[in-house]
Design a protein around this motif. Structure first.
Motif, PDB file in Angstrom:
ATOM      1  N   GLN A  78      60.231 138.656 -42.823  1.00  0.00           N
ATOM      2  CA  GLN A  78      59.589 137.666 -43.258  1.00  0.00           C
ATOM      3  C   GLN A  78      58.704 136.561 -42.994  1.00  0.00           C
ATOM      4  O   GLN A  78      57.649 136.092 -42.874  1.00  0.00           O
ATOM      5  N   VAL A  79      59.328 135.967 -41.975  1.00  0.00           N
ATOM      6  CA  VAL A  79      58.441 134.997 -41.038  1.00  0.00           C
ATOM      7  C   VAL A  79      58.616 135.199 -39.545  1.00  0.00           C
ATOM      8  O   VAL A  79      59.536 135.538 -38.342  1.00  0.00           O
ATOM      9  N   GLU A  80      57.531 135.568 -38.781  1.00  0.00           N
ATOM     10  CA  GLU A  80      57.445 135.601 -37.588  1.00  0.00           C
ATOM     11  C   GLU A  80      56.095 134.997 -36.830  1.00  0.00           C
ATOM     12  O   GLU A  80      55.026 135.114 -36.809  1.00  0.00           O
ATOM     13  N   LEU A  81      56.670 133.939 -35.865  1.00  0.00           N
ATOM     14  CA  LEU A  81      56.205 132.827 -35.824  1.00  0.00           C
ATOM     15  C   LEU A  81      55.797 133.495 -34.402  1.00  0.00           C
ATOM     16  O   LEU A  81      56.575 133.995 -33.206  1.00  0.00           O
ATOM     17  N   VAL A  82      54.010 133.791 -33.524  1.00  0.00           N
ATOM     18  CA  VAL A  82      54.284 134.133 -32.191  1.00  0.00           C
ATOM     19  C   VAL A  82      53.757 133.202 -31.506  1.00  0.00           C
ATOM     20  O   VAL A  82      52.549 132.522 -31.838  1.00  0.00           O
ATOM     21  N   GLU A  83      53.605 132.488 -30.198  1.00  0.00           N
ATOM     22  CA  GLU A  83      52.667 131.926 -29.529  1.00  0.00           C
ATOM     23  C   GLU A  83      52.434 132.862 -28.902  1.00  0.00           C
ATOM     24  O   GLU A  83      52.422 133.893 -27.928  1.00  0.00           O
ATOM     25  N   SER A  84      51.534 132.501 -28.089  1.00  0.00           N
ATOM     26  CA  SER A  84      50.136 132.693 -27.241  1.00  0.00           C
ATOM     27  C   SER A  84      49.853 131.900 -26.327  1.00  0.00           C
ATOM     28  O   SER A  84      49.363 129.872 -27.240  1.00  0.00           O
ATOM     29  N   GLY A  85      48.746 131.598 -25.634  1.00  0.00           N
ATOM     30  CA  GLY A  85      48.073 131.039 -24.211  1.00  0.00           C
ATOM     31  C   GLY A  85      48.743 130.472 -23.018  1.00  0.00           C
ATOM     32  O   GLY A  85      48.164 129.770 -22.674  1.00  0.00           O
ATOM     33  N   GLY A  86      50.736 130.511 -22.625  1.00  0.00           N
ATOM     34  CA  GLY A  86      50.770 130.016 -21.982  1.00  0.00           C
ATOM     35  C   GLY A  86      49.928 130.441 -20.222  1.00  0.00           C
ATOM     36  O   GLY A  86      49.846 131.719 -20.084  1.00  0.00           O
ATOM     37  N   GLY A  87      50.906 129.981 -19.123  1.00  0.00           N
ATOM     38  CA  GLY A  87      50.413 130.818 -17.967  1.00  0.00           C
ATOM     39  C   GLY A  87      50.705 129.286 -16.982  1.00  0.00           C
ATOM     40  O   GLY A  87      51.481 129.017 -16.795  1.00  0.00           O
ATOM     41  N   TRP A  88      50.154 130.053 -16.214  1.00  0.00           N
ATOM     42  CA  TRP A  88      50.078 129.283 -14.744  1.00  0.00           C
ATOM     43  C   TRP A  88      48.710 128.691 -14.583  1.00  0.00           C
ATOM     44  O   TRP A  88      48.205 128.837 -15.184  1.00  0.00           O
ATOM     45  N   VAL A  89      49.294 127.105 -14.012  1.00  0.00           N
ATOM     46  CA  VAL A  89      48.446 126.478 -14.224  1.00  0.00           C
ATOM     47  C   VAL A  89      48.240 125.323 -12.928  1.00  0.00           C
ATOM     48  O   VAL A  89      49.455 125.141 -13.006  1.00  0.00           O
ATOM     49  N   GLN A  90      47.174 124.621 -12.338  1.00  0.00           N
ATOM     50  CA  GLN A  90      47.474 123.994 -11.187  1.00  0.00           C
ATOM     51  C   GLN A  90      47.549 122.295 -12.122  1.00  0.00           C
ATOM     52  O   GLN A  90      47.158 122.022 -13.444  1.00  0.00           O
ATOM     53  N   ALA A  91      47.941 121.784 -11.462  1.00  0.00           N
ATOM     54  CA  ALA A  91      48.797 119.849 -11.695  1.00  0.00           C
ATOM     55  C   ALA A  91      47.145 119.921 -12.129  1.00  0.00           C
ATOM     56  O   ALA A  91      46.111 119.561 -11.158  1.00  0.00           O
ATOM     57  N   GLY A  92      46.538 119.027 -13.394  1.00  0.00           N
ATOM     58  CA  GLY A  92      45.669 118.016 -13.586  1.00  0.00           C
ATOM     59  C   GLY A  92      44.342 119.207 -14.422  1.00  0.00           C
ATOM     60  O   GLY A  92      44.191 118.790 -14.947  1.00  0.00           O
ATOM     61  N   GLY A  93      44.935 120.581 -14.858  1.00  0.00           N
ATOM     62  CA  GLY A  93      44.395 121.542 -15.156  1.00  0.00           C
ATOM     63  C   GLY A  93      45.034 121.375 -16.630  1.00  0.00           C
ATOM     64  O   GLY A  93      45.813 120.338 -17.278  1.00  0.00           O
ATOM     65  N   SER A  94      44.673 122.469 -17.266  1.00  0.00           N
ATOM     66  CA  SER A  94      44.411 122.240 -18.971  1.00  0.00           C
ATOM     67  C   SER A  94      44.716 123.569 -19.913  1.00  0.00           C
ATOM     68  O   SER A  94      44.397 124.861 -19.056  1.00  0.00           O
ATOM     69  N   LEU A  95      45.404 123.624 -20.809  1.00  0.00           N
ATOM     70  CA  LEU A  95      46.076 124.866 -21.303  1.00  0.00           C
ATOM     71  C   LEU A  95      45.821 124.758 -23.160  1.00  0.00           C
ATOM     72  O   LEU A  95      46.390 123.479 -23.435  1.00  0.00           O
ATOM     73  N   ARG A  96      45.689 125.735 -23.244  1.00  0.00           N
ATOM     74  CA  ARG A  96      45.914 125.417 -24.973  1.00  0.00           C
ATOM     75  C   ARG A  96      46.352 126.717 -25.702  1.00  0.00           C
ATOM     76  O   ARG A  96      46.811 127.309 -24.979  1.00  0.00           O
ATOM     77  N   LEU A  97      47.491 126.111 -25.831  1.00  0.00           N
ATOM     78  CA  LEU A  97      49.066 127.049 -27.029  1.00  0.00           C
ATOM     79  C   LEU A  97      48.381 127.114 -28.131  1.00  0.00           C
ATOM     80  O   LEU A  97      48.026 126.123 -29.017  1.00  0.00           O
ATOM     81  N   SER A  98      48.659 128.382 -28.883  1.00  0.00           N
ATOM     82  CA  SER A  98      48.255 128.713 -29.789  1.00  0.00           C
ATOM     83  C   SER A  98      49.701 129.487 -30.805  1.00  0.00           C
ATOM     84  O   SER A  98      50.584 130.212 -29.980  1.00  0.00           O
TER      85      SER A  98
END
Length: 117
Positions: free
Chosen positions: A1-21
């Motif tokens: 019925q509903v399946e929410l799927v996240e992506s975009g996580g991971g490892w990053v150094q302090a001060g960096g950026s990530l974008r989750l979807s």
């Protein structure tokens, strides 16, 4: 019925950026609000940001200015741009969608974000 799927996580150094979807792969329901929550080890799940079908947004006070939520609620899709990441941002990030008719909340399985020095 509903399946929410996240992506975009991971490892990053302090001060960096990530974008989750996050997307509802089955498009089973109609949401009127979607958002991101996070849970750090040993802590309760907390609100990060929300966005409504009308485009209004809300943020945890401590994250304003660093995190930006966006999305197309009509398509059950939401994003989270995270900039200037800090060690304390390390957590599992969960996508949330609220059904516009029942008010029920739906959750994704979570995606790990790890910020290191």
């Amino acid at each position: 019925q509903v399946e929410l799927v996240e992506s975009g996580g991971g490892w990053v150094q302090a001060g960096g950026s990530l974008r989750l979807s996050c997307a509802d792969s089955r498009r089973g329901l109609s949401f009127n609000r979607m958002g991101w929550y996070r849970q750090a080890p040993g802590k309760q799940r907390e609100l990060v940001a929300i966005i409504s079908s009308g485009g209004g947004t809300g943020y945890a006070d401590s994250l304003k200015g660093r995190f930006t939520i966006s999305g197309d609620i009509a398509k059950n899709t939401v994003y989270l741009q995270m900039n200037n990441l800090k060690l304390e941002d390390t957590a599992i990030y969960y996508c949330n969608g609220r059904d516009r008719y029942s008010g029920d909340n739906y959750w994704g399985q979570g995606t790990q974000v790890t910020v290191s020095s």
